[in-house]
Design an enzyme around this catalytic site. Structure first.
Site, PDB file in Angstrom:
ATOM      1  N   HIS A 312       0.837  -1.204   0.000  1.00  0.00           N
ATOM      2  CA  HIS A 312       0.000   0.000   0.000  1.00  0.00           C
ATOM      3  C   HIS A 312       0.875   1.258   0.000  1.00  0.00           C
ATOM      4  CE1 HIS A 312      -2.953  -3.019   1.498  1.00  0.00           C
ATOM      5  NE2 HIS A 312      -3.766  -2.326   0.725  1.00  0.00           N
ATOM      6  N   HIS A 316       1.374   1.643  -5.679  1.00  0.00           N
ATOM      7  CA  HIS A 316       0.005   1.129  -5.703  1.00  0.00           C
ATOM      8  C   HIS A 316      -0.984   2.256  -5.992  1.00  0.00           C
ATOM      9  CE1 HIS A 316      -3.645  -1.003  -4.522  1.00  0.00           C
ATOM     10  NE2 HIS A 316      -3.885  -0.083  -3.608  1.00  0.00           N
ATOM     11  N   HIS A 352      -6.713   7.223  -2.258  1.00  0.00           N
ATOM     12  CA  HIS A 352      -7.567   6.187  -1.663  1.00  0.00           C
ATOM     13  C   HIS A 352      -6.885   5.384  -0.561  1.00  0.00           C
ATOM     14  CE1 HIS A 352      -5.389   3.239  -4.115  1.00  0.00           C
ATOM     15  NE2 HIS A 352      -5.982   2.298  -3.402  1.00  0.00           N
ATOM     16  N   ASP A 353      -5.547   5.296  -0.538  1.00  0.00           N
ATOM     17  CA  ASP A 353      -4.838   4.581   0.528  1.00  0.00           C
ATOM     18  C   ASP A 353      -3.854   5.505   1.237  1.00  0.00           C
ATOM     19  OD1 ASP A 353      -5.896   2.020   0.769  1.00  0.00           O
ATOM     20  OD2 ASP A 353      -4.762   1.258  -0.945  1.00  0.00           O
TER      21      ASP A 353
END
Length: 655
Positions: A312, A316, A352-353
């Protein structure tokens, strides 16, 4: 049997109707066929009588049903006349033959409708016997719809399927008051804002024909040559890097895009060039009055918030952003998505992460970490990602949303929150069931904000688990990274004394079983559902890759990851990327990013905290005075006058 008299009659020329030209064998065969025809017509007549009795005059409202009834009745009468002792009338025979032809066409039409109904009835069971009851519910309703003859019943069933498919079953809708009146505007707005009560939608208010002709509003407005002019948001770009970035960004929507090449060409800074190129490609800078330098600054800050964990990480983030963009570039999606949605979707994918610590939501909940307490154990990391990232992209120094209108701002925020929270894997099967239900019930035939958010949420979710949907050259490296991160979490769980999560024990995990099962149960059905909606080239390739990679993991040689790691000089025990330190991906041979560029907003979530130990209960004294002395409390006295409890010191005088 029904077709037999039809083809028999076609074998007799019209000029040979005179009985004298027929042999006794031909005459006998013709009479047998007429009797067979009469038997089938009798069954049709019984069916008409029963349905007329059941549905009444409503049964004949359909022009096709009325025409079919006429053909059956006329054919039945003419068949009886043909079998009468009277001389056969050639005209009657010809009319009878014509009726047979028309009746055959009507029968074929009914068979075709039955096949369509059977196709709709087939609800898909997911792998492993996983299914949602809504699939079965819709299958039964669609079966009833196919079998129903009354137009009113068809309309009612159509409405029921629409409500279930659009996920509006429990939504409060504002209808008309008794007597045909309506609520005033202020009350309506109050109900909408406080209780989310909306106006009752009208099915088909946006017809599929209109939507089908809608311009693909997110089609690229710039050519690859124009995209080369964009600044990549990097301070020091060599000519070789610029050439490599130009070549990569020219095919940024390709499904086989290599994000590791982008990571290398950008010197370990893949997000800014990617986001800037997409914005330039669709002229989003001018459309939303945002400066490229502000986008570069904000995305660089976001990129710095990704921790250097094996999976992550910023690579990514870039991979998911590019993959989602590729999924969105199809005609079906373009009918629901416009510029503001694309603007929000790209930002959502990029963040998003944000700040992911390399351990999952259950780890936070089991270890009672602050971030889990803050978000009440619900979508812990996803809430943290979007909340913290929102502070970055709206910072006064580089606020990307400051020039949006109020409506655009609301839309962008709602879309981004919905998309990022939709990456919580605990909601996978619920979201997949909703999406498949809407697809099977033609719920995406009309454009609506709810449909758009569902599509974008599904696109990001697909992208977040897209590695098995790519070629083996992408699937295996990402599998090695995610398993490495899993094993790191398993090590932490052993250290803090909690149960090791499934597939996270480096000593016992069978990687092939983990990866093959994940693809079979999660990824393949997800992409099949997406492709059933999108019908795109990239979706078709993704489904094929899922099946290929699933086969390779489940039936291929064991130790694929260990072999791959050995080729790169790694083992399961040596992490691919240094945990929570500077970004260093030795697989690409890149220099590390400076530690000061790595920021992590929640250092406490990676703390290895053991659950508080329960102390042995101490012996409790029975004497009340001893209890008070032990607790350091003063004796209490009830004041009856004030009905209150007062604490007084010993030997205190009465007031």
């Amino acid at each position: 049997s029904i077709l037999s008299p039809f083809f028999f009659d076609l074998g007799v020329e019209s000029n040979d109707c005179d009985d004298l030209t027929l042999t006794w064998e031909e005459r006998f065969s013709q009479e047998i066929m007429v009797y067979i025809d009469l038997v089938f017509l009798s069954f049709f007549m019984i069916e008409l009588i029963v349905k007329t009795f059941a549905y009444g005059h409503k049964y004949f409202k359909s022009p096709v049903t009325l025409f079919d009834t006429g053909i059956v009745v006329v054919s039945f009468v003419f068949t009886i006349i043909t079998l009468s002792p009277a001389e056969q009338n050639v005209a009657i025979v010809r009319i009878l033959r014509l009726g047979r032809i028309i009746r055959v066409l009507l029968i074929l039409n009914k068979l075709n409708k039955s096949r369509e109904g059977l196709k709709k009835m087939k609800y898909k069971k997911l792998e492993g016997g996983i299914e949602a009851p809504v699939y079965r519910v819709l299958a039964l309703l669609q079966d009833l719809q196919v079998r129903s003859e009354a137009p009113a019943d068809k309309r009612h069933l159509d409405w029921i399927i629409d409500v279930i498919g659009s996920d509006r079953l429990y939504h409060a809708e504002l209808g008309h008051l008794g007597g045909g009146g309506k609520l005033d505007t202020e009350t309506t707005e109050w109900l909408n804002s406080q209780y989310r009560v909306v106006e009752k939608p009208t099915r088909g208010s946006v017809s599929s024909e209109v939507v089908g002709k809608k311009r693909n509003s997110i089609a690229p407005s710039s050519t690859p040559d124009d995209i080369k002019d964009v600044t990549f948001g990097l301070r020091h770009v060599t000519p070789a890097q610029e050439q490599a970035l130009d070549s990569l960004m020219a095919r940024v929507d390709a499904w086989d895009f290599n994000v590791f090449d982008l990571f290398e060409a950008s010197g370990g800074q893949p997000l800014a060039p990617l986001v800037l190129s997409i914005f330039k490609r669709h002229n989003l800078f001018d459309h939303f009055r945002v400066r490229p330098q502000d986008v570069a600054a904000a995305i660089s800050k976001v990129q710095g918030g990704y921790a250097a964990v094996p999976y992550h990480n910023r690579i990514h983030a870039a991979d998911v952003t590019q993959t989602m963009y590729s999924l969105l570039m199809c005609e079906q999606v373009g009918q629901h998505v416009d510029e503001i949605h694309l603007f929000a979707a790209v930002l959502a994918a990029a963040v998003h992460d944000y700040g992911h610590p390399g351990v999952n939501n259950p780890f936070h909940v089991k270890n009672r970490l602050e971030v889990a307490i803050l978000y009440n154990d619900q979508a812990v990391l996803e809430n943290m990602h979007i909340s913290r990232a929102w502070e970055v992209i709206t910072h006064p120094m580089h606020n990307l949303l400051k020039n949006l209108s109020a409506t655009e701002y609301t839309t962008a925020r709602e879309v981004m929150i919905s998309m990022v929270l939709g990456t919580d894997m605990s909601g996978h099967f619920d979201e997949l069931a909703r999406f498949m239900t809407k697809t099977s019930s033609n719920g995406f035939d009309t454009a609506s904000p709810e449909n758009t958010k569902m599509i974008l949420k599904m696109a990001l979710h697909c992208s977040d688990v897209s590695n098995p949907a790519k070629g083996a050259d992408m699937c295996i490296p990402w599998a090695a990274r995610v398993m490495n991160e899993f094993f790191m979490q398993g090590d932490k769980e052993k250290e803090v004394g909690v149960a090791v999560s499934p597939f996270m024990d480096r000593e016992t995990t069978v990687v092939e079983k983990c990866q093959g099962g994940f693809i079979k149960i999660i990824v393949t059905p997800l992409y099949e559902a997406w492709q059933a909606f999108a019908k795109s080239d990239s979706g078709a390739v993704a489904v094929d890759n899922c099946k290929m990679n699933q086969e390779a993991w489940m039936n291929g040689p064991e130790g694929r990851i260990d072999t791959w790691l050995a080729d790169k000089g790694y083992t399961r025990e040596s992490p691919i990327i240094t945990a929570h330190g500077p970004v260093r991906d030795d697989l690409c041979g890149l220099p590390p990013v400076m530690p000061k560029q790595e920021k992590f907003y929640y250092p406490q979530v990676v703390a290895q905290r053991k659950p508080p130990e329960k102390a042995a209960p101490a012996a409790q004294p029975h004497d009340a005075a001893a209890i008070q002395q032990q607790q350091g409390a003063r004796p209490v006295r009830i004041s009856h006058d004030a009905d209150t409890v007062k604490s007084v010191a010993p030997n205190a005088s009465k007031e």
